[in-house]
Design a protein around this motif. Structure first.
Motif, mmCIF file in Angstrom:
data_model
loop_
_atom_site.group_PDB
_atom_site.id
_atom_site.type_symbol
_atom_site.label_atom_id
_atom_site.label_comp_id
_atom_site.label_asym_id
_atom_site.label_seq_id
_atom_site.Cartn_x
_atom_site.Cartn_y
_atom_site.Cartn_z
ATOM 1 N N PRO A 24 0.815 -1.220 0.000
ATOM 2 C CA PRO A 24 0.000 0.000 0.000
ATOM 3 C C PRO A 24 0.850 1.273 0.000
ATOM 4 O O PRO A 24 1.908 1.329 0.632
ATOM 5 C CB PRO A 24 -0.819 -0.120 1.282
ATOM 6 C CG PRO A 24 0.013 -0.967 2.178
ATOM 7 C CD PRO A 24 0.717 -1.942 1.292
ATOM 8 N N PHE A 25 0.363 2.281 -0.706
ATOM 9 C CA PHE A 25 0.957 3.612 -0.690
ATOM 10 C C PHE A 25 0.419 4.377 0.512
ATOM 11 O O PHE A 25 -0.790 4.407 0.743
ATOM 12 C CB PHE A 25 0.611 4.347 -1.988
ATOM 13 C CG PHE A 25 0.716 5.846 -1.908
ATOM 14 C CD1 PHE A 25 1.955 6.467 -1.896
ATOM 15 C CD2 PHE A 25 -0.432 6.632 -1.840
ATOM 16 C CE1 PHE A 25 2.046 7.850 -1.815
ATOM 17 C CE2 PHE A 25 -0.349 8.009 -1.766
ATOM 18 C CZ PHE A 25 0.892 8.631 -1.752
ATOM 19 N N THR A 26 1.321 5.004 1.302
ATOM 20 C CA THR A 26 0.893 5.751 2.493
ATOM 21 C C THR A 26 1.686 7.055 2.621
ATOM 22 O O THR A 26 2.633 7.314 1.867
ATOM 23 C CB THR A 26 1.095 4.931 3.781
ATOM 24 O OG1 THR A 26 2.489 4.862 4.080
ATOM 25 C CG2 THR A 26 0.507 3.533 3.659
ATOM 26 N N SER A 27 1.322 7.834 3.619
ATOM 27 C CA SER A 27 2.013 9.087 3.890
ATOM 28 C C SER A 27 3.479 8.863 4.251
ATOM 29 O O SER A 27 4.310 9.762 4.066
ATOM 30 C CB SER A 27 1.302 9.836 5.015
ATOM 31 O OG SER A 27 1.231 9.038 6.184
ATOM 32 N N ALA A 28 3.806 7.690 4.766
ATOM 33 C CA ALA A 28 5.207 7.402 5.093
ATOM 34 C C ALA A 28 6.077 7.442 3.836
ATOM 35 O O ALA A 28 7.243 7.853 3.888
ATOM 36 C CB ALA A 28 5.321 6.032 5.766
ATOM 37 N N ASP A 29 5.512 7.029 2.701
ATOM 38 C CA ASP A 29 6.245 7.094 1.438
ATOM 39 C C ASP A 29 6.505 8.543 1.037
ATOM 40 O O ASP A 29 7.584 8.876 0.527
ATOM 41 C CB ASP A 29 5.460 6.384 0.333
ATOM 42 C CG ASP A 29 5.261 4.906 0.612
ATOM 43 O OD1 ASP A 29 6.257 4.202 0.861
ATOM 44 O OD2 ASP A 29 4.095 4.450 0.594
ATOM 45 N N VAL A 30 5.526 9.403 1.277
ATOM 46 C CA VAL A 30 5.680 10.820 0.939
ATOM 47 C C VAL A 30 6.780 11.447 1.792
ATOM 48 O O VAL A 30 7.679 12.126 1.282
ATOM 49 C CB VAL A 30 4.352 11.580 1.121
ATOM 50 C CG1 VAL A 30 4.543 13.075 0.883
ATOM 51 C CG2 VAL A 30 3.284 11.021 0.188
ATOM 52 N N ALA A 31 6.722 11.230 3.088
ATOM 53 C CA ALA A 31 7.718 11.804 3.988
ATOM 54 C C ALA A 31 9.124 11.330 3.632
ATOM 55 O O ALA A 31 10.085 12.117 3.597
ATOM 56 C CB ALA A 31 7.383 11.440 5.427
ATOM 57 N N TYR A 32 9.252 10.046 3.355
ATOM 58 C CA TYR A 32 10.556 9.484 3.033
ATOM 59 C C TYR A 32 11.082 10.040 1.708
ATOM 60 O O TYR A 32 12.264 10.361 1.565
ATOM 61 C CB TYR A 32 10.459 7.958 2.970
ATOM 62 C CG TYR A 32 11.796 7.267 3.003
ATOM 63 C CD1 TYR A 32 12.479 7.099 4.200
ATOM 64 C CD2 TYR A 32 12.371 6.789 1.843
ATOM 65 C CE1 TYR A 32 13.714 6.457 4.239
ATOM 66 C CE2 TYR A 32 13.605 6.158 1.867
ATOM 67 C CZ TYR A 32 14.276 5.997 3.061
ATOM 68 O OH TYR A 32 15.498 5.376 3.098
ATOM 69 N N SER A 33 10.181 10.192 0.721
ATOM 70 C CA SER A 33 10.581 10.693 -0.592
ATOM 71 C C SER A 33 11.088 12.119 -0.511
ATOM 72 O O SER A 33 12.092 12.472 -1.153
ATOM 73 C CB SER A 33 9.394 10.614 -1.562
ATOM 74 O OG SER A 33 9.004 9.275 -1.769
ATOM 75 N N ILE A 34 10.400 12.962 0.247
ATOM 76 C CA ILE A 34 10.833 14.358 0.368
ATOM 77 C C ILE A 34 12.220 14.427 0.986
ATOM 78 O O ILE A 34 13.080 15.217 0.566
ATOM 79 C CB ILE A 34 9.823 15.182 1.187
ATOM 80 C CG1 ILE A 34 8.451 15.172 0.503
ATOM 81 C CG2 ILE A 34 10.318 16.604 1.383
ATOM 82 C CD1 ILE A 34 8.437 15.641 -0.927
ATOM 83 N N GLU A 35 12.482 13.601 1.977
ATOM 84 C CA GLU A 35 13.805 13.596 2.609
ATOM 85 C C GLU A 35 14.874 13.147 1.611
ATOM 86 O O GLU A 35 15.976 13.719 1.575
ATOM 87 C CB GLU A 35 13.806 12.678 3.831
ATOM 88 C CG GLU A 35 15.107 12.712 4.627
ATOM 89 C CD GLU A 35 15.480 14.100 5.121
ATOM 90 O OE1 GLU A 35 16.690 14.394 5.162
ATOM 91 O OE2 GLU A 35 14.570 14.890 5.460
ATOM 92 N N LEU A 36 14.567 12.145 0.792
ATOM 93 C CA LEU A 36 15.523 11.718 -0.227
ATOM 94 C C LEU A 36 15.765 12.819 -1.254
ATOM 95 O O LEU A 36 16.912 13.096 -1.641
ATOM 96 C CB LEU A 36 15.016 10.460 -0.937
ATOM 97 C CG LEU A 36 15.102 9.132 -0.194
ATOM 98 C CD1 LEU A 36 14.621 8.004 -1.086
ATOM 99 C CD2 LEU A 36 16.520 8.847 0.283
#
Length: 539
Positions: free
Chosen positions: A112-124
């Motif tokens: 599943p796609f979640t907000s954790a993916d968004v947070a991690y992507s911005i940091e990368l």
């Protein structure tokens, strides 16, 4: 020998003829485009990666969004539209951005796609993306109060942020794929060559030097889309072969002037071919001559100005780029008129003035007329850059500078210039994007000099006042003040010349008329192609 397009598609399609038959019989209606078919999409040159996480090469940005999406997309008026985010709001102080995310979205591996993916992507993106270091510099945290909410907390305003969240610029990647990977290893992670995304197409195959196959995602969140069965990305290095492929119908679509400009007038006159100049509003294409300031000769501003005096920009525009562009002597392209300083003029073409400056710098010609030699290379993204290098070599010889041209394939070029720094001059491409903070700052900001970071501060330029102006403009919400800061920055660069700015390029998309919905907003062929369909019988 020209490959028959239909035969090529038969070899590449993984589905059977029986499975395809219903889609071939489907008829277009007002509300439902026909389903099925393969789009042959030309991309040149072949990029080193097909994920736009740590790379901003043009080919990467065209392929990546079909697989890996962003939070937002945009129409032709730059109005934000939902992609992975369905709602968004900005606080009155412009320091909090709240995004509601799309429910029931899955990564291509089923997770599943979640907000954790968004947070991690911005940091990368903050750490590995050439522009992301500036784009998200003021984002101090991304909070995830639940799986479908991402809250960006900023230390200072970022007036451009909502315009930077499209897939080609700020892709959202799966945390579970990258978690635990060292930052230095992110650009070489296998996901860059075989991405797992949420997009309408699933990566299936990359045959280096030939093609990439993307297949329809049957579980795509936008029910009923995409309409295509496949996108086959074709790599064809020879410009004449690309022109011939459009002429015969072998190729369906290509962006960023996919055929030689010398052939464009002939090809656009064909009844099956269409030309579209829309879809480049996010790019602001600029060509430049970047000078490596670590070179002892080029450290002297008199030498840099002498080189500028040896360049006739009108000749480059009309003979190299066939008039498709504008003379653009400032760091901010003429395609960004709100911020480009029109008062700045190019250095006059004056070989005598160039020779005088070189004499003053202490580099007088020897008995053969030679002052010194330089290594000259060029981006291979477009064949025009080689012609720019050839023109420069010829004119520099007229003032006693011998330039040896080093030509590389695209991946080697990136390695030589941005990793090894094995160059003195390079004819380079700069996408200004839609805002100078995103597209221009990276080339002149001293903090963006980083070995291995492509399309960044290749000149190794350092100027504290330039840093101050760029950083101030990046957070300024008063448009008049922001414009003045950018104008002051441009005047310093015009005087210092770490980069000699050349031509703002005009771009077109070439397409077979049977291809519909290829350009539906400012992202052009950098969109996800979920809406693209093929109408047989046309083109």
């Amino acid at each position: 020998m020209t490959i028959n397009r239909r035969r090529f598609n038969q070899l590449l399609l993984l589905s059977t003829a029986a499975m395809l038959l219903p889609s071939l019989k489907t008829h277009a209606t007002e509300t439902q485009p026909p389903r099925g078919g393969t789009l042959n999409f030309i991309v040149e040159p072949e990029p080193p990666t097909i994920l736009a996480l740590a790379h901003t090469a043009g080919g990467t940005q065209k392929i990546s969004p079909k697989i890996t999406e962003g939070l937002l997309t945009y129409d032709f008026d730059f109005k934000a539209k939902p992609q992975l985010a369905t709602e968004w709001s900005v606080s009155a102080d412009a320091l909090t951005y709240t995004f509601k995310l799309r429910a029931n979205v899955k990564w291509h591996d089923g997770k599943p796609f979640t907000s954790a993916d968004v947070a991690y992507s911005i940091e990368l993106l903050k750490q590995v993306h050439p522009r992301g270091r500036g784009t998200f510099a003021n984002v101090t945290a991304v909070e995830t109060p639940d799986d479908l909410t991402a809250i960006f907390r900023l230390s200072k305003p970022a007036p451009y942020l909502l315009k930077a969240l499209y897939a080609a610029e700020s892709p959202i990647v799966p945390k579970h794929v990258y978690e635990g990977v060292k930052i230095a290893d992110v650009p070489i992670n296998p996901n860059g060559s075989a991405p797992i995304g949420t997009g309408p197409f699933i990566f299936r195959q990359w045959v280096r030097g030939s093609h990439i196959i993307l297949e329809r995602n049957p579980d795509y969140w936008d029910t009923g889309k995409p309409y295509l069965d496949q996108v086959v990305v074709r790599f064809v290095p020879d410009g004449a072969a690309r022109a011939a492929g459009f002429e015969t119908g072998e190729f369906d679509l290509g962006g960023d002037n996919p055929i030689p400009l010398a052939d464009l007038e002939r090809i656009k006159a064909l009844p099956n071919i269409g030309i579209d100049s829309r879809g480049y509003e996010t790019k602001g294409d600029q060509t430049q001559l970047i000078l490596n300031l670590d070179n002892d000769y080029l450290k002297d501003v008199r030498v840099r100005r002498a080189i500028a005096h040896a360049i006739d920009l009108d000749v480059i525009l009309n003979t190299v780029w066939y008039g498709y562009g504008h003379v653009s002597p400032t760091p901010i392209s003429t395609f960004l008129p709100d911020y480009s300083d029109a008062s700045i003029k190019p250095y006059a073409f004056d070989l005598k003035a160039a020779e005088t400056l070189l004499d003053e710098a202490g580099y007088k010609p020897d008995g053969s007329g030679t002052r010194f030699t330089l290594r000259l290379t060029h981006n291979s993204y477009n064949e025009g850059f080689k012609r720019v290098a050839e023109y420069l070599k010829q004119n520099l010889a007229r003032i006693g500078i011998i330039a040896s041209i080093d030509s590389y394939d695209f991946s080697t070029y990136i390695q030589k210039v941005y990793n090894e720094r094995a160059f003195d001059l390079t004819a380079e491409y700069l996408g200004n994007q839609f805002d100078p903070t995103l597209g221009v700052q990276r080339v002149y900001w001293s903090k963006n000099f980083k070995i291995g970071l492509p399309f960044s501060n290749a000149s190794h330029y350092q100027n504290a006042e330039v840093d101050r102006l760029l950083e101030a403009a990046s957070v300024e919400v008063d448009e008049a003040k922001r414009k003045q800061e950018f104008n002051d920055f441009q005047k310093i660069i015009a005087d210092d010349l770490p980069v000699i700015n050349l031509i703002a390029l005009e771009n077109v998309t070439v397409f077979n008329k049977r291809v519909k919905n290829h350009t539906t907003g400012i992202e052009g062929v950098q969109s996800n192609f979920a809406d693209v369909y093929i109408k047989e019988g046309e083109g």
